[in-house]
Design a protein around this motif. Structure first.
Motif, short mmCIF file in Angstrom:
data_model
loop_
_atom_site.label_atom_id
_atom_site.label_comp_id
_atom_site.label_asym_id
_atom_site.label_seq_id
_atom_site.Cartn_x
_atom_site.Cartn_y
_atom_site.Cartn_z
N ASP A 95 -42.75 13.81 3.86
CA ASP A 95 -43.70 14.35 4.61
C ASP A 95 -42.11 15.72 4.74
OD1 ASP A 95 -45.83 12.84 4.62
OD2 ASP A 95 -44.64 11.92 6.20
N THR A 96 -42.04 16.32 4.22
CA THR A 96 -41.14 17.18 4.50
C THR A 96 -40.45 17.82 3.42
OG1 THR A 96 -39.40 15.49 6.11
CG2 THR A 96 -38.83 18.15 5.00
N THR A 97 -41.46 19.47 3.25
CA THR A 97 -40.98 20.46 2.54
C THR A 97 -40.46 21.56 3.27
OG1 THR A 97 -43.12 19.17 1.91
CG2 THR A 97 -42.31 21.80 0.91
N THR A 98 -39.22 22.15 2.74
CA THR A 98 -38.51 22.62 1.91
C THR A 98 -38.56 24.06 1.74
OG1 THR A 98 -37.62 21.80 3.98
CG2 THR A 98 -36.30 23.41 3.16
N SER A 99 -38.22 25.43 1.97
CA SER A 99 -38.47 26.50 0.43
C SER A 99 -36.88 27.40 0.73
CB SER A 99 -39.26 27.25 0.80
OG SER A 99 -40.95 26.71 0.72
N VAL A 100 -36.56 28.03 -0.13
CA VAL A 100 -35.18 28.51 -0.66
C VAL A 100 -35.22 29.79 -1.29
CG1 VAL A 100 -32.92 28.29 -1.58
CG2 VAL A 100 -34.03 26.22 -0.23
N LEU A 101 -35.14 31.23 -0.99
CA LEU A 101 -34.90 32.41 -2.06
C LEU A 101 -33.80 31.88 -2.30
CD1 LEU A 101 -37.12 34.68 -2.45
CD2 LEU A 101 -36.02 35.22 -0.81
N PHE A 102 -34.13 31.65 -3.83
CA PHE A 102 -33.32 32.06 -4.94
C PHE A 102 -33.41 33.33 -5.69
CE2 PHE A 102 -31.23 31.45 -8.91
CZ PHE A 102 -29.26 30.76 -8.56
N ASP A 103 -32.32 33.98 -5.24
CA ASP A 103 -32.10 35.11 -5.96
C ASP A 103 -33.50 36.44 -4.95
OD1 ASP A 103 -29.61 35.36 -6.82
OD2 ASP A 103 -30.59 35.48 -8.84
N THR A 104 -33.23 37.95 -5.60
CA THR A 104 -34.42 38.79 -5.23
C THR A 104 -35.10 40.09 -5.95
OG1 THR A 104 -32.70 40.33 -3.93
CG2 THR A 104 -33.03 38.09 -2.83
N GLY A 105 -34.60 39.32 -7.12
CA GLY A 105 -34.79 40.99 -8.05
C GLY A 105 -34.63 42.50 -7.46
N LEU A 106 -34.85 43.00 -8.99
CA LEU A 106 -33.98 44.19 -8.53
C LEU A 106 -34.74 45.47 -7.27
CD1 LEU A 106 -32.36 46.82 -10.61
CD2 LEU A 106 -34.47 46.49 -11.59
N SER A 107 -35.40 45.66 -7.32
CA SER A 107 -36.19 46.60 -6.18
C SER A 107 -36.20 46.24 -4.87
CB SER A 107 -37.43 47.61 -7.01
OG SER A 107 -38.52 46.84 -7.12
N PRO A 108 -36.48 46.78 -3.83
CA PRO A 108 -36.64 46.31 -2.68
C PRO A 108 -37.73 46.02 -2.81
CG PRO A 108 -35.38 49.03 -3.13
CD PRO A 108 -35.93 48.54 -3.80
N PHE A 135 -26.72 44.19 -9.28
CA PHE A 135 -27.88 44.37 -8.18
C PHE A 135 -29.49 44.32 -8.35
CE2 PHE A 135 -27.39 47.27 -11.74
CZ PHE A 135 -28.13 48.13 -11.90
N ASP A 136 -29.66 43.65 -9.68
CA ASP A 136 -30.99 43.37 -10.21
C ASP A 136 -31.76 41.63 -10.14
OD1 ASP A 136 -28.77 42.17 -12.34
OD2 ASP A 136 -30.58 42.20 -13.39
N HIS A 137 -30.02 41.04 -9.01
CA HIS A 137 -30.70 40.37 -8.30
C HIS A 137 -30.51 39.91 -6.75
CE1 HIS A 137 -30.25 37.35 -12.26
NE2 HIS A 137 -29.53 38.30 -12.37
N VAL A 138 -30.00 41.14 -5.93
CA VAL A 138 -29.77 40.82 -5.22
C VAL A 138 -30.92 42.57 -4.38
CG1 VAL A 138 -28.20 40.09 -4.84
CG2 VAL A 138 -27.68 42.56 -4.91
#
Length: 401
Positions: A95-108, A135-138
């Motif tokens: 019943d436990t769900t957790t989310s993680v963000l992996f990298d954030t793309g190029l632009s803000p 920088f294209d991942h952060v």
């Protein structure tokens, strides 16, 4: 300026060398019942792609925008594509769900804009993981910082993620690349956690590989034009030692591996994950494989051959993989290869009941207690995921033989 550069020992340790067998005491990566990987940013957005019962494509009309040229005063809009990568990884155990963000793309704004249009609330993510410092991942960290409020958020990075880098140009001169600022990120409330070694998140159900052993003879990293600042001079930086991947073990199916650029080499990464976990089966590989451009053309053939032997059920090369490698992979693995696109959701579900031991994973079942690894760090806020480091890797990520 980069405060820490790779030493000669770092470089020697990362060069190709023979590694055989599985780890003597594999990391006990807890199997999950379900993992959903949603590509928030990729180089491609194709609204005409079709899905199936496990793949959901973003609609042609993902949102609306004001446009007085149209009768109602607005028009439909799709998702943003750019030279970058970002994925939202959501795991479920019981019943436990957790989310993680992996990298954030190029632009803000691309990542947060696409998340909004997909109806995804990024304020609920439990951690951010950066595959490496390019920088294209952060770039999307700026947009995330403006959206998530003041809640402290763990960010798992390799210590060399702050490395200053550039690309030397053929005719002379160089293109200096933006460099992440640790001071700025901590000032915005991110709880930066630096690890060279493998780390376990989300109660042991997500593995961050840390530095990847380079064992193949055909994955050579970046060309000489890719350079890093040592503190006194610019030198070639082929290895990009901060490159790391995210790994999940789907019960009864095998490993799901998400890469950013895959600078360590797709095959190196898969084999490293197999050795760390003791799980031999590759269920899915998603993300950038960095095989685009003339320098990487000789690596395409052996990479495709190795991936064909690994026979993943799902293969979604994206971002920097390159058209030539995409075509070759699609031809070699027609039942596995899927065209990636911003906004696509991949749901990978267990084939076994949760009460069953995962027979593919050493360390689960009757002998499990012999491989319980010491928790070395827990974030003080209860809502954050557990971040642990297996005991046998405290002195580095070299696998026991």
């Amino acid at each position: 300026m980069c405060k820490e550069s790779a030493t000669a020992d770092d470089v020697r340790a990362a060069m190709p060398h023979p590694v055989v067998g599985s780890a003597a005491d594999p990391i006990a990566l807890e199997p999950v019942d379900d993992v959903v990987v949603t590509t928030l940013v990729d180089n491609v957005y194709d609204a005409l792609l079709t899905g199936d019962n496990t793949i959901t494509r973003a609609p042609l009309a993902a949102g609306t925008a004001q446009a007085p040229q149209f009768e109602p005063g607005f028009t439909n809009v799709g998702l943003m594509a750019e030279h970058g990568f970002s994925a939202l990884v959501t795991v479920r155990r019981g019943d436990t769900t957790t989310s993680v963000l992996f990298d954030t793309g190029l632009s803000p704004d691309a990542m947060v804009t696409n998340a909004d249009r997909l109806g995804l609330d990024l304020s609920g993510v439990h951690a951010v993981v950066l595959s490496h410092g390019h920088f294209d991942h952060v770039g999307g960290l700026a947009g995330l910082a403006g959206r998530r409020g003041t809640r402290s958020l763990p960010m798992v990075v390799h210590p060399l993620v702050w490395t200053r880098r550039r690309l030397a140009l053929p005719g002379g001169g160089a293109d200096d690349w933006p460099t992440l600022s640790k001071r700025a990120l901590t000032g915005e409330g991110f709880d930066v956690i630096e690890r060279r070694q493998p780390s376990l998140l989300v109660d042991g159900s997500i593995l961050i590989t840390g530095e990847v052993d380079r064992t193949t003879d055909f994955e050579h990293g970046m060309p000489p034009a890719h350079q890093h600042w040592t503190g006194t001079t610019w030198e070639p930086d082929p290895l990009i030692l901060d490159d790391q991947a995210l790994v999940v073990n789907v019960r009864g199916k095998g490993l799901v591996i998400v890469t950013g650029c895959g600078h360590a080499g797709a095959v190196n990464i898969v084999r490293h994950a197999q050795r760390l976990t003791g799980v031999p089966r590759l269920h899915a590989l998603l993300g950038g494989l960095h095989l685009g451009g003339a320098f990487f053309t000789p690596s395409i053939g052996p990479t495709v051959h190795a991936l064909t032997e690994l026979a993943p059920d799902l293969l979604v090369p994206g971002h920097c993989t390159g058209w030539r490698a995409q075509h070759t992979l699609a031809a070699a693995l027609p039942d596995s290869w899927v065209q990636g696109s911003s906004g696509t959701r991949y749901q990978l579900t267990s084939s076994l009941p949760a009460r069953w031991p995962d027979l593919a994973c050493p360390g689960h079942g009757p002998q499990r207690d012999r491989r319980v690894h010491r928790l070395v760090q827990r974030h003080p806020a209860a809502q954050h995921p557990r971040l642990s480091q297996p005991a046998e890797f405290e002195q580095g990520n070299k696998v026991k033989k």
